[in-house]
Write a protein that holds these residues in place. Structure first.
Motif, short mmCIF file in Angstrom:
data_model
loop_
_atom_site.label_atom_id
_atom_site.label_comp_id
_atom_site.label_asym_id
_atom_site.label_seq_id
_atom_site.Cartn_x
_atom_site.Cartn_y
_atom_site.Cartn_z
N PRO A 192 131.04 60.89 8.84
CA PRO A 192 130.57 59.62 9.39
C PRO A 192 129.17 59.26 8.88
N CYS A 212 133.66 67.21 18.79
CA CYS A 212 133.95 67.62 17.42
C CYS A 212 134.82 68.88 17.38
N PRO A 213 135.93 68.85 16.68
CA PRO A 213 136.82 70.01 16.67
C PRO A 213 136.28 71.20 15.89
N VAL A 214 135.29 70.97 15.03
CA VAL A 214 134.79 72.09 14.23
C VAL A 214 133.31 72.36 14.49
N ALA A 216 130.64 70.57 14.26
CA ALA A 216 129.78 70.17 13.15
C ALA A 216 128.63 69.28 13.60
N ILE A 217 128.63 68.87 14.86
CA ILE A 217 127.60 67.93 15.31
C ILE A 217 126.56 68.66 16.14
N VAL A 230 125.17 65.67 11.48
CA VAL A 230 126.45 66.28 11.17
C VAL A 230 126.26 67.27 10.04
N CYS A 235 132.10 69.41 8.43
CA CYS A 235 132.82 68.22 8.91
C CYS A 235 134.17 68.08 8.21
N VAL A 236 135.22 67.85 9.00
CA VAL A 236 136.55 67.65 8.42
C VAL A 236 136.93 66.17 8.37
N CYS A 237 135.96 65.32 8.64
CA CYS A 237 136.17 63.86 8.51
C CYS A 237 137.31 63.35 9.37
N CYS A 238 137.41 63.89 10.58
CA CYS A 238 138.54 63.51 11.43
C CYS A 238 138.28 62.21 12.18
N GLY A 239 137.01 61.87 12.35
CA GLY A 239 136.69 60.65 13.07
C GLY A 239 136.70 60.78 14.57
N ALA A 240 136.85 61.99 15.10
CA ALA A 240 136.91 62.14 16.56
C ALA A 240 135.60 61.76 17.24
N CYS A 241 134.51 61.82 16.51
CA CYS A 241 133.22 61.47 17.10
C CYS A 241 133.00 59.96 17.19
N ILE A 250 132.90 56.13 10.90
CA ILE A 250 133.75 56.95 10.03
C ILE A 250 134.58 56.09 9.08
S1 SF4 Z 1 134.23 63.39 11.76
FE1 SF4 Z 1 135.21 64.97 13.00
S2 SF4 Z 1 134.55 66.87 12.06
FE2 SF4 Z 1 133.16 65.29 11.30
S3 SF4 Z 1 131.46 65.33 12.72
FE3 SF4 Z 1 132.87 63.78 13.49
S4 SF4 Z 1 134.14 64.90 14.98
FE4 SF4 Z 1 133.11 66.44 13.70
#
Ligand code: SF4
Ligand code: SF4
Ligand code: SF4
Ligand code: SF4
Lengths: 357, 111, 412
Positions: A192, A212-214, A216-217, A230, A235-241, A250
């Protein structure tokens, strides 16, 4: 304020029986068998000997009231004033009189509603919100659905796939579209972009960190203001944040790509249900017609149609012929990204000498 | 953003931007906008929410508030929730969080 | 009437054989300014490959959820669609309608909203899309007066779905419509007033074909099945074999059985080793006239299905291998089971943690203990293959199993 405000009647889920075609009501739980006399038509026979013909037609899902009224008129004329919808937004008209099926089909076609989607056809794609109504989409949904269904129209109105084909699309990695034989989903490829000036005023930072699933934040001070940063390596670029913190943008017109996944199956028929697997990523998000994604879907379907056995779902076909052959046949590149690294991923490796040469 | 005497900065929907700026006057003012009259029932909830925020820097979930009502006032669980939604008839996020000076909860925007 | 925005991108979606949403939108835009500007914003999104909605908080009196608020970020350019909220409304199980009710919805929606209706959303709601903040209450009141109620949104029990099932499908193994309503209408409070850790979805599929995709999408999947023997009409089997041929029958029916429990006999009849049938539905799907599910029908209940966020996609897994669903008591049992599970999850789930994720975190055995259900082999694909676990209470646990078996034997 709040004067004369009506209290809601908390009636919950309405009863379906009063909205059901009378023949369905009468034979509820008493159906004996069915056949498909032609694509788009089901013929059910009950233990009492009653018969009902169902004609299934595709819709655009996002309907204007006049389209719905048009469909209502057809239902009044042919189907005793009753309709139902399928989970994939197809409309179904139930007829007590089989001899009227053909003229109903003519009528639907004349009004621009394709008849099909039954049996081993490609049914309407599961359709999400997209630009039209979601607050986090990287692409549209209605336009993707329309483009893909336009190009697969022949497979909707015919039943010539080895088994049924279910498609879905998702306009972010929340993946509302769900699992399907073929799924066309957004895949972000960059972390993001954070607008640090806004974070403190908009985001509950601990909630975002937790999302964040990993992991990273982390909270950080940026330009003297509380913000978030981040770890881009993690970061796995999932966009959950992004939903809980809109300043963590994102979506990117260039770097939010499309990926195609195959082999999701929810039915228990033959094999157990299965999750979809990655086939190809990096396809451009290319409105208004998304030709690259559509072409990839067609390639997969063509190989499946030519090579699979009757009743084999797409994932079952690949399980039989192996992924090596699947990639050979479809011509998609196999990359390190196909190798899963999420928890449990060792079970996705080949722990045997079972290899096709 | 709307600013009231430069003191309480609020977002477009009226939520406070900096929860730390909240005080009881703000709560009264917000409650009035929502058509609510703050009595002890409300204050018990608001104080709990503020305490939770002080500790965690996030707004409590509804279930945390109902748990508080069970523990502090002896309601049973169903009753506690009913009580909460009677006090805030347009819902916890729209009203309770606003009056208690939470940032607009976004966890439920989508997904 | 407002002048219409130019929509060169969207115009391209008017051609082709599939019904075009754009054409419908344009029809609405001629009489409804909100839709005219909505088309403008959508075209703007197509140009820039960007979405322009932000969320907010809108609700109706007495409820905490069900309206999906959307405020435009480009309202200066497209003021008439500055507010474009959705009302999620729960349809009848099986998505049956008569034309009278559909026309009433259309009239209400032309009056209070944009005239754009999505049938249906991925959760199974009717989605009345495009309502100003001011009109939300009035639109809901009018819909509510027709006997329809708000669907779920936020951390709540969500709108459910059930298949057409008994209404028109001979595979149906339970009364989907009644189960759907009975369960859901026991949770209206949890649906309308969000207070759970995250969403909770029920889905009802009449047989293991699982047309509702409940195994991957429902926190609690209720799937029809049977315990006794598949019903065989041997004369229809013979007719099938005679028209399609023995080879076809072997290739497409008997040899495709996942447990190899079917035999095609020399006289063109079929035998099934029902003890080893896993109720997969394949043979029944192929020979719709000759084969049907047994008569001792009920449901299998699976728990914890969900999509990727946060720990990865999860299937629902078996929590009740078989349950009858016929008497009032059976239904009460189903509702109580759901209540127990939801209560336990509401106590123990973390914020934004789905039920399946909580189970993953605390372990399935711990979860079972928490909700008072005994582990059974049918819940597993296989027992553990890893020895790193403390087992000093083995004898007690083994005794429990023996006792349960003795009780079961006693009941019979
Ligand atoms: S995009 Fe996903 S992995 Fe990357 S910082 Fe946001 S929540 Fe975490
Ligand atoms: S897939 Fe994502 S962007 Fe699309 S509708 Fe669902 S949450 Fe919104
Ligand atoms: S899930 Fe089974 S019972 Fe329900 S519609 Fe599908 S095939 Fe029929
Ligand atoms: S239902 Fe499936 S497992 Fe059972 S006999 Fe038929 S094919 Fe075999």
């Amino acid at each position: 304020m709040q004067k004369h405000i009506r209290q809601a009647i908390e009636s919950g889920v309405p009863d379906s029986f009063s909205f059901m075609h009378p023949l369905m009501r009468k034979n509820y739980g008493q159906w004996d068998w069915h056949e498909r006399p032609r694509p788009g038509v089901l013929h059910h026979v009950s233990l009492y000997g009653d018969e009902i013909w169902t004609v299934r037609a595709g819709t655009q899902r996002q309907m204007d009231t006049d389209t719905i009224r048009e469909l209502c008129e057809i239902a009044d004329e042919y189907a005793d004033g009753y309709v139902r919808f399928t989970i994939r937004s197809n409309i179904e008209f139930m007829l007590a009189d089989g001899s009227r099926v053909a003229s109903l089909i003519d009528k639907l076609l004349e009004q621009g509603f394709p008849v099909g989607g039954t049996g081993n056809a490609v049914s309407m794609i599961a359709h999400t919100q997209g630009f039209l109504h979601c607050d986090i989409p990287a692409t549209d949904a209605s336009g993707v659905a329309k483009s893909i269904m336009d190009s697969l129209h022949d497979e909707f109105i015919n039943e010539r796939m080895p088994n049924r084909v279910r498609l879905s699309t998702s306009c972010c990695q929340i993946n509302c579209g769900g699992q399907a034989d073929i799924s066309i989903n957004i895949q972000h490829t960059k972390p993001p972009m954070i607008n640090h000036d806004l974070v403190a005023n908009i985001c509950e930072r601990p909630s975002v960190v937790a999302r964040c699933p990993v992991a990273a934040i982390r909270p950080a001070l940026v330009n003297g203001k509380p913000s978030l940063e981040v770890d881009e390596k993690k970061c796995v670029c999932c966009g959950a944040c992004y939903p809980p913190c809109p300043p963590m943008q994102i979506n990117d017109p260039e770097h939010s790509k499309l990926a195609i996944w195959v082999g999701g199956k929810n039915s228990n028929a033959r094999s157990k249900p299965s999750m979809q697997k990655l086939v190809v990523a990096g396809l451009p998000n290319n409105p208004p017609r998304w030709p690259e994604a559509t072409a990839a879907v067609k390639t997969i379907l063509q190989c499946y149609k030519e090579d699979a056995r009757d009743w084999e779902r797409l994932g079952e076909w690949i399980d039989r012929i192996g992924w090596q052959r699947f990639f050979d046949m479809t011509g998609f590149p196999f990359t390190r990204f196909h190798v899963d690294n999420w928890s449990g991923s060792r079970y996705t490796l080949n722990h045997s000498t079972h290899i096709r040469f | 953003m709307i600013s009231d005497n430069m003191k309480y900065v609020r977002d477009a929907e009226g939520y406070i931007v900096q929860p730390a700026d909240w005080d009881e006057n703000f709560a009264r003012k917000l409650a009035a906008e929502e058509g609510l009259e703050l009595d002890d029932n409300y204050w018990s909830i608001l104080c709990f929410m503020r305490g939770y925020w002080q500790q965690n820097n996030v707004a409590p979930d509804v279930r945390h508030v109902t748990r508080h009502l069970v523990e502090a006032h002896g309601y049973d669980k169903k009753k506690a929730k009913q009580h909460l939604f009677e006090l805030f008839p347009y819902g916890y996020v729209k009203q309770a969080c606003k009056v208690a000076g939470m940032q607009r909860p976004r966890a439920w925007s989508t997904g | 009437m407002k002048t219409q925005h130019k929509t060169p991108n969207l115009d391209q979606l008017e051609s082709g054989p599939w019904p075009s949403f754009v054409t419908g939108f344009k029809r609405l835009a001629e009489k409804n300014d909100m839709m005219a500007d909505l088309l403008g914003q959508l075209e703007h999104s197509y140009e820039n490959k960007k979405g322009y909605w932000k969320g907010g908080t809108i609700s109706v009196m007495g409820y905490g959820g069900g309206v999906i608020p959307r405020f435009s970020e480009v309202a200066d350019k497209f003021p008439a669609s500055a507010e474009f909220h959705t009302l999620r409304i729960m349809p009848p199980p099986g998505l049956h309608y008569d034309t009278d009710i559909l026309r009433k919805f259309c009239d209400i929606w032309d009056e209070h909203g944009s005239g754009l209706l999505a049938l249906h959303g991925q959760s199974g709601d009717m989605m009345f899309q495009g309502c100003s903040s001011e009109n939300v209450q009035g639109a809901f009141d009018a819909i509510n007066e027709l006997g329809f109620d708000m669907g779920g949104a936020g951390p709540s029990v969500r709108t459910s779905m059930s298949c057409v099932g008994a209404a028109r499908c001979e595979h149906s193994c339970f009364n989907e419509a009644v189960a759907h309503r009975t369960v859901m209408n026991s949770f209206t409070d949890d649906l309308h007033r969000p207070a759970l850790p995250y969403k909770f979805k029920f889905k009802f599929s009449g047989c293991p074909n699982d047309c509702m995709n409940s195994v991957q999408r429902a926190d609690m999947a209720v799937i029809g099945t049977w315990r006794d023997d598949i019903q065989i009409k041997q004369d229809e089997v013979k007719a099938f074999v005679q028209t399609r041929g023995r080879q076809y029958t072997v290739d497409n029916v008997t040899s495709r059985c996942p447990t190899q429990c079917m035999t095609l006999n020399a006289d063109d009849s079929i035998s099934i080793d029902n003890r080893n049938c896993v109720r997969c539905m394949h043979c029944i799907n192929v020979m719709t006239k000759a084969l049907s599910p047994g008569k001792d029908r009920g449901v299998t209940i699976l728990l914890g299905g969900k999509r990727t966020l946060k720990i990865g996609d999860l299937f629902g897994t078996v929590i009740v291998p078989f349950k009858k669903l016929e008497t009032e008591e059976d239904y009460t049992g189903l509702v109580e089971l759901a209540e127990t599970i939801i209560d336990f999850w509401a106590e123990n789930g973390l914020e934004h943690e789905r039920c399946g994720e909580m189970i993953e975190r605390i372990g399935f055995a711990t979860f079972l203990e928490g909700v008072g259900i005994e582990a059974e082999p049918a819940m597993l694909a296989q027992p553990r293959s890893n020895s790193f676990i403390r087992m000093d209470t083995w004898d007690e646990e083994a005794d429990k199993w023996k006792q349960r078996h003795a009780e079961k034997a006693g009941v019979k």
